[in-house]
Design a protein around this motif. Structure first.
Motif, PDB file in Angstrom:
ATOM      1  N   LEU A 465      38.400  85.589  63.254  1.00  8.62           N
ATOM      2  CA  LEU A 465      39.558  86.027  62.498  1.00  8.62           C
ATOM      3  C   LEU A 465      40.652  86.457  63.459  1.00  8.62           C
ATOM      4  CD1 LEU A 465      38.661  89.492  60.890  1.00  8.62           C
ATOM      5  CD2 LEU A 465      37.268  88.394  62.585  1.00  8.62           C
ATOM      6  N   LYS A 466      41.777  86.902  62.922  1.00  8.11           N
ATOM      7  CA  LYS A 466      42.890  87.335  63.756  1.00  8.11           C
ATOM      8  C   LYS A 466      43.272  88.766  63.414  1.00  8.11           C
ATOM      9  CE  LYS A 466      44.938  82.789  64.644  1.00  8.11           C
ATOM     10  NZ  LYS A 466      46.174  81.959  64.570  1.00  8.11           N
ATOM     11  N   GLY A 467      43.844  89.455  64.403  1.00  6.95           N
ATOM     12  CA  GLY A 467      44.252  90.830  64.189  1.00  6.95           C
ATOM     13  C   GLY A 467      45.172  91.310  65.282  1.00  6.95           C
ATOM     14  N   VAL A 468      45.666  92.529  65.131  1.00  8.69           N
ATOM     15  CA  VAL A 468      46.576  93.146  66.095  1.00  8.69           C
ATOM     16  C   VAL A 468      45.896  94.375  66.681  1.00  8.69           C
ATOM     17  CG1 VAL A 468      48.791  94.289  66.425  1.00  8.69           C
ATOM     18  CG2 VAL A 468      48.616  92.336  64.878  1.00  8.69           C
ATOM     19  N   PHE A 469      45.814  94.431  68.017  1.00  9.59           N
ATOM     20  CA  PHE A 469      45.269  95.613  68.681  1.00  9.59           C
ATOM     21  C   PHE A 469      46.366  96.656  68.804  1.00  9.59           C
ATOM     22  CE2 PHE A 469      42.279  92.351  70.154  1.00  9.59           C
ATOM     23  CZ  PHE A 469      41.077  92.985  69.840  1.00  9.59           C
ATOM     24  N   LEU A 470      46.106  97.837  68.254  1.00 10.92           N
ATOM     25  CA  LEU A 470      47.109  98.899  68.205  1.00 10.92           C
ATOM     26  C   LEU A 470      47.025  99.855  69.380  1.00 10.92           C
ATOM     27  CD1 LEU A 470      46.689 100.050  64.500  1.00 10.92           C
ATOM     28  CD2 LEU A 470      48.337  98.408  65.390  1.00 10.92           C
ATOM     29  N   ASP A 471      45.821 100.236  69.710  1.00  8.15           N
ATOM     30  CA  ASP A 471      45.654 101.364  70.623  1.00  8.15           C
ATOM     31  C   ASP A 471      44.215 101.370  71.111  1.00  8.15           C
ATOM     32  OD1 ASP A 471      46.268 103.659  72.032  1.00  8.15           O
ATOM     33  OD2 ASP A 471      47.116 104.721  70.311  1.00  8.15           O
ATOM     34  N   GLN A 472      43.885 102.389  71.919  1.00  7.89           N
ATOM     35  CA  GLN A 472      42.543 102.504  72.478  1.00  7.89           C
ATOM     36  C   GLN A 472      42.100 103.961  72.437  1.00  7.89           C
ATOM     37  OE1 GLN A 472      42.245 101.102  76.539  1.00  7.89           O
ATOM     38  NE2 GLN A 472      40.208 100.278  76.184  1.00  7.89           N
ATOM     39  N   ARG A 612      45.134 106.686  73.333  1.00  7.40           N
ATOM     40  CA  ARG A 612      45.986 106.725  74.527  1.00  7.40           C
ATOM     41  C   ARG A 612      47.447 106.998  74.164  1.00  7.40           C
ATOM     42  NH1 ARG A 612      43.131 105.507  78.851  1.00  7.40           N
ATOM     43  NH2 ARG A 612      41.271 104.177  78.691  1.00  7.40           N
ATOM     44  N   LYS A 613      47.870 106.560  72.989  1.00 12.66           N
ATOM     45  CA  LYS A 613      49.251 106.805  72.556  1.00 12.66           C
ATOM     46  C   LYS A 613      49.436 108.175  71.927  1.00 12.66           C
ATOM     47  CE  LYS A 613      50.296 101.904  71.753  1.00 12.66           C
ATOM     48  NZ  LYS A 613      50.668 100.869  70.738  1.00 12.66           N
ATOM     49  N   GLY A 614      48.320 108.891  71.672  1.00 12.33           N
ATOM     50  CA  GLY A 614      48.425 110.245  71.147  1.00 12.33           C
ATOM     51  C   GLY A 614      48.125 110.400  69.674  1.00 12.33           C
ATOM     52  N   TYR A 615      47.606 109.353  69.018  1.00  5.75           N
ATOM     53  CA  TYR A 615      47.233 109.460  67.608  1.00  5.75           C
ATOM     54  C   TYR A 615      45.873 110.157  67.480  1.00  5.75           C
ATOM     55  CZ  TYR A 615      50.904 106.143  66.268  1.00  5.75           C
ATOM     56  OH  TYR A 615      52.113 105.525  66.049  1.00  5.75           O
ATOM     57  N   LEU A 616      45.731 110.927  66.416  1.00  9.88           N
ATOM     58  CA  LEU A 616      44.459 111.563  66.105  1.00  9.88           C
ATOM     59  C   LEU A 616      43.746 110.711  65.069  1.00  9.88           C
ATOM     60  CD1 LEU A 616      43.128 114.179  67.115  1.00  9.88           C
ATOM     61  CD2 LEU A 616      43.941 115.311  65.034  1.00  9.88           C
ATOM     62  N   GLY A 617      42.460 110.433  65.296  1.00 10.41           N
ATOM     63  CA  GLY A 617      41.729 109.557  64.393  1.00 10.41           C
ATOM     64  C   GLY A 617      40.342 110.066  64.081  1.00 10.41           C
ATOM     65  N   LEU A 618      39.740 109.479  63.053  1.00 12.26           N
ATOM     66  CA  LEU A 618      38.378 109.783  62.631  1.00 12.26           C
ATOM     67  C   LEU A 618      37.622 108.462  62.538  1.00 12.26           C
ATOM     68  CD1 LEU A 618      36.442 112.068  61.509  1.00 12.26           C
ATOM     69  CD2 LEU A 618      37.115 111.269  59.236  1.00 12.26           C
ATOM     70  N   SER A 622      29.389 106.528  66.212  1.00 11.60           N
ATOM     71  CA  SER A 622      29.126 105.751  67.429  1.00 11.60           C
ATOM     72  C   SER A 622      30.390 105.432  68.216  1.00 11.60           C
ATOM     73  CB  SER A 622      28.410 104.445  67.070  1.00 11.60           C
ATOM     74  OG  SER A 622      29.166 103.705  66.137  1.00 11.60           O
ATOM     75  N   THR A 623      31.558 105.910  67.778  1.00 14.71           N
ATOM     76  CA  THR A 623      32.813 105.652  68.493  1.00 14.71           C
ATOM     77  C   THR A 623      32.725 106.171  69.923  1.00 14.71           C
ATOM     78  OG1 THR A 623      34.064 105.838  66.433  1.00 14.71           O
ATOM     79  CG2 THR A 623      35.304 106.068  68.484  1.00 14.71           C
ATOM     80  N   GLU A 624      33.206 105.364  70.885  1.00  9.57           N
ATOM     81  CA  GLU A 624      33.153 105.729  72.297  1.00  9.57           C
ATOM     82  C   GLU A 624      34.523 105.577  72.949  1.00  9.57           C
ATOM     83  OE1 GLU A 624      30.291 103.226  74.169  1.00  9.57           O
ATOM     84  OE2 GLU A 624      28.567 104.077  73.105  1.00  9.57           O
ATOM     85  N   THR A 625      34.734 106.306  74.041  1.00 13.59           N
ATOM     86  CA  THR A 625      35.943 106.142  74.843  1.00 13.59           C
ATOM     87  C   THR A 625      36.064 104.682  75.283  1.00 13.59           C
ATOM     88  OG1 THR A 625      35.809 108.420  75.637  1.00 13.59           O
ATOM     89  CG2 THR A 625      37.138 106.865  76.938  1.00 13.59           C
ATOM     90  N   GLY A 626      37.254 104.126  75.150  1.00  7.72           N
ATOM     91  CA  GLY A 626      37.482 102.731  75.519  1.00  7.72           C
ATOM     92  C   GLY A 626      37.449 101.778  74.349  1.00  7.72           C
ATOM     93  N   ASP A 627      36.912 102.211  73.187  1.00  7.02           N
ATOM     94  CA  ASP A 627      36.931 101.349  72.003  1.00  7.02           C
ATOM     95  C   ASP A 627      38.373 101.058  71.600  1.00  7.02           C
ATOM     96  OD1 ASP A 627      34.212 101.282  71.906  1.00  7.02           O
ATOM     97  OD2 ASP A 627      33.997 102.772  70.303  1.00  7.02           O
ATOM     98  N   GLN A 628      38.580  99.906  70.988  1.00 12.95           N
ATOM     99  CA  GLN A 628      39.926  99.476  70.612  1.00 12.95           C
ATOM    100  C   GLN A 628      40.149  99.623  69.115  1.00 12.95           C
ATOM    101  OE1 GLN A 628      39.192  95.613  72.639  1.00 12.95           O
ATOM    102  NE2 GLN A 628      41.195  95.921  73.559  1.00 12.95           N
ATOM    103  N   ILE A 629      41.384  99.942  68.759  1.00 11.99           N
ATOM    104  CA  ILE A 629      41.750 100.092  67.354  1.00 11.99           C
ATOM    105  C   ILE A 629      42.547  98.865  66.950  1.00 11.99           C
ATOM    106  CG2 ILE A 629      43.012 101.472  65.678  1.00 11.99           C
ATOM    107  CD1 ILE A 629      42.494 103.847  67.678  1.00 11.99           C
ATOM    108  N   CYS A 630      42.108  98.236  65.866  1.00 10.07           N
ATOM    109  CA  CYS A 630      42.662  96.950  65.458  1.00 10.07           C
ATOM    110  C   CYS A 630      42.987  96.978  63.969  1.00 10.07           C
ATOM    111  CB  CYS A 630      41.654  95.842  65.761  1.00 10.07           C
ATOM    112  SG  CYS A 630      42.138  94.200  65.212  1.00 10.07           S
ATOM    113  N   ILE A 631      44.002  96.210  63.586  1.00  8.61           N
ATOM    114  CA  ILE A 631      44.309  96.025  62.174  1.00  8.61           C
ATOM    115  C   ILE A 631      44.223  94.536  61.858  1.00  8.61           C
ATOM    116  CG2 ILE A 631      46.066  96.188  60.377  1.00  8.61           C
ATOM    117  CD1 ILE A 631      47.020  98.733  61.521  1.00  8.61           C
ATOM    118  N   PHE A 632      43.463  94.214  60.797  1.00 12.57           N
ATOM    119  CA  PHE A 632      43.334  92.839  60.342  1.00 12.57           C
ATOM    120  C   PHE A 632      44.244  92.597  59.140  1.00 12.57           C
ATOM    121  CE2 PHE A 632      38.958  93.841  61.943  1.00 12.57           C
ATOM    122  CZ  PHE A 632      38.984  92.996  63.039  1.00 12.57           C
TER     123      PHE A 632
END
Length: 677
Positions: A465-472, A612-618, A622-632
């Motif tokens: 599939l395709k998506g946009v990587f937002l942040d890490q 890395r951009k300063g967003y707070l997330g939940l 199993s989330t780890e440092t270095g994981d990528q945030i993507c929107i499909f």
């Protein structure tokens, strides 16, 4: 030579093979008994023209603890729990030779083809029974006292509500998803009896915590039955007693100790499902839509229902729906494995519902294992299935593996990360229906263009599939129960985002701090959450400005017993330990919003992170440092992915809440091809 344990020989001798074309089933004829023997005959009938019969809903119990019943003049071993049920039924049956269906005896459990075909029509078996008996087990833990109290409460409630409005109880059951309104309605009545005196909560709780309430198959068996009676020891009561009592008991008393949040929630789920299915059965013009297979499986998963065979998380729901997915699934215990069943459901769901299926995917952390692709596929389902089945043949049937291979589970029981593991009981993020201004929620992928095809199934069980990587993910953070008080926890979170380049104003920072841990959804009492409002976060200024007392004895726990109840004294004692306030009146003022907020954050058990951009997330635990945030494209929420190699392959960790990126704030960007494994 024939033995007492040769079940197939018993079936051949006394009733022959089943004619599947005629929809045949076997029924027991249970004879009256005044001693410790249970004497039965067995015969074959067709569901096309069945006689009057009862259906038994029960838990098998320990398979090694067996007792004989007399079937056709010879001993036939069954579990001790089933024999106890048949003993009571044989003594209470109104007529001699009552016909009864019980799966352990009426299905040849050693014949996989027969078992598969009978499970395919199990919904019809319970639907056509004149009565279903729910066997909770023998009398113990003051169960007789509990049943008697429930009956008395039901009688009183019917009397009171009939005076007010004869249709009120049915309305409440139908609208159980609106607990705030129902609680106001119930609070306006004089309940008429005192807690712990006329309402023995501990025996009632013990009754509600029996294994039957956690069994996957019970959902279908009760929901589809025309008439249901509950049997515990020799005590019998109509199912309607629970309908009358459970909703009122929960709303009036909340989850006061020893009532447990999740125990009562499960019971209310079953009550609501049965009510809806009865309306569909009784009224051909009913506008109630049939619930989807995915929603049914998800409900049983989140509620923590159990089954020995993981395939039954799917098979156990097929009789309750006629949606497009269920019609394309055939029960087959002989040829299917956990992996093939789960993958088949995932592919059908993606084709039918799109990326909404990803909301059920959670990558489980595997402590002590390397982060290789092979290791990450290991799932607890495999280990549980191996423990439950000892023979090599059953091991291969359930898992699709060769147990003689030392790495059989690691290399063969591999389920791609984009396939939901239905035995995982983690809560999913509920949908946020409104944004911060109260406007309808549009979804995180609002600005992305349409992509056709949305997804493709690749080779080696990959999803393209395709998506946009937002942040890490830059850093993950401690869970609330890992800090002495929530004051400390929130104050440390505030330091993390004090220099944020995305939350510029103090109001934006406050909103991010309290909305992110609950994913902007507040859970009220028993069922669905609602979008958080500014009033829900009134406590945050107190927590940020008041330092918790150093002498406070604070205990956090992930057990359900640590989730605050709504009984006043219980809530006050629990929340005063978890939250420190400078003035008692401040606590009283904020008690309600704090209680609901505590429900929300303690029941999720997810992980806070900052990008890395300063967003707070939940995100998932199993989330780890270095994981990528993507929107499909078309996805309502962002997702966390984990890169596994230099070929662009990723694991789907799960969906995520990112404060500030949930309502289409993302500007359209070039999408990249993504391969999920």
């Amino acid at each position: 030579m024939e033995t007492a344990f040769d079940r197939a020989a018993v079936y051949r001798k006394y009733c022959g093979a089943l004619d599947y074309a005629q929809r045949e089933i076997r029924l027991l004829r249970v004879h009256h008994s005044d001693n410790q023997e249970v004497v039965c005959d067995i015969s074959t009938v067709s569901l096309n023209e069945p006689p009057a019969y009862l259906a038994l809903s029960y838990v098998w119990g320990d398979p090694s603890d067996t007792k004989p019943l007399v079937l056709g003049g010879r001993d036939f071993p069954v579990t001790a729990n089933l024999k106890a049920a048949l003993m009571i039924i044989s003594r209470q049956a109104p007529v001699e030779g009552t016909m009864l269906w019980a799966d352990a005896v009426c299905i040849n459990q050693a014949d996989m083809e027969e078992k598969s075909r009978q499970v395919n029509i199990m919904g019809e078996i319970y639907r056509q029974a004149t009565e279903t008996i729910v066997w909770l087990g023998p009398e113990e833990s003051e169960s007789k006292k509990a049943v008697g109290a429930l009956k008395r409460m039901s009688d009183w409630i019917i009397e009171q509500y009939n005076k007010k409005d004869p249709g009120l109880l049915a309305w409440m059951l139908r609208n159980i998803a609106d607990p705030s309104y129902m609680k106001r309605l119930i609070d306006g009545l004089d309940f008429g009896f005192e807690i712990n005196h006329e309402i023995p909560l501990e025996p009632i709780t013990a009754l509600f915590e029996r294994p039957w309430w956690k069994r996957v198959w019970t959902i279908q068996e009760v929901a589809l039955s025309s008439q249901v009676y509950i049997l515990c020891g020799s005590e019998r009561m109509p199912w309607e007693v629970l309908e009358n009592v459970a909703t009122v008991l929960t709303m009036k008393l909340g989850f006061s100790p020893p009532l447990d949040h999740f125990t009562m929630k499960n019971i209310l789920e079953i009550l609501s499902l049965r009510w809806h299915y009865r309306q569909l059965h009784l009224d051909d013009k009913a506008t109630l839509s049939r619930i989807s297979l995915i929603d049914l499986i998800s409900m049983s998963r989140i509620a923590g229902y159990k089954c020995t065979d993981p395939r039954d998380y799917v098979f156990g729901m097929l009789g309750m729906t006629e949606d497009a997915i269920a019609k394309r699934i055939t029960v087959d215990y002989e040829k299917s494995t956990v992996r093939t069943v789960f993958m088949h459901v995932a592919k059908l769901s993606l084709e039918t519902y799109g990326l909404k299926v990803f909301s059920h995917c959670f990558l489980e952390p595997q402590p002590g294992l390397t982060s290789t692709v092979e290791d990450r596929y290991i799932k607890d389902d495999a280990a549980e299935a191996v423990k439950s089945h000892s023979s090599k043949e059953t091991h291969q049937q359930v898992l699709g593996t060769d147990p003689s291979h030392p790495d059989s589970i690691t290399t063969s029981f591999r389920i791609p990360s984009w396939v939901p593991r239905w035995s995982n009981s983690r809560s999913q993020l509920e949908s946020t229906t409104q944004d911060l201004d109260g406007k309808p929620f549009k979804g995180a992928s609002l600005s992305l263009p349409d992509v056709k095809p949305l997804l493709e199934f690749g080779s080696h069980d990959t999803l393209l599939l395709k998506g946009v990587f937002l942040d890490q993910v830059a850093r993950t953070y401690a869970m609330p129960y890992e800090r002495p008080t929530l004051n400390d926890w929130f104050q440390e979170l505030a330091l993390m985002i004090q220099d944020s380049s995305v939350y510029l104003s103090e109001e934006q920072k406050r909103n991010a701090l309290w909305r992110t841990p609950c994913a902007n959804v507040i859970s009220e009492a028993v069922r669905l959450g609602r979008t958080a409002t500014q009033a829900d976060g009134r406590f945050i200024d107190v927590l940020l400005t008041h330092k918790a007392t150093e002498t406070a004895e604070i205990q956090y726990s992930k057990d359900s017993s640590a989730i605050p109840g709504t009984g006043k004294e219980h809530v006050k004692s629990r929340l005063r330990l978890a939250w420190s306030f400078p003035k008692p009146e401040m606590f009283e003022e904020l008690e309600v919003c704090m209680r609901d907020y505590a429900f929300s954050i303690f029941s999720l058990d997810w992980k806070i992170y900052i990008t890395r951009k300063g967003y707070l997330g939940l995100g998932p635990i199993s989330t780890e440092t270095g994981d990528q945030i993507c929107i499909f494209p078309t996805a309502e929420k962002p997702h966390i992915l984990r890169n596994v190699d230099d070929r662009g392959r990723h694991l789907l960790v799960g969906e995520t809440y990112v404060h500030g990126l949930m309502n289409g704030e993302l500007q359209a960007s070039e999408m990249q091809p993504i391969t999920l494994i």
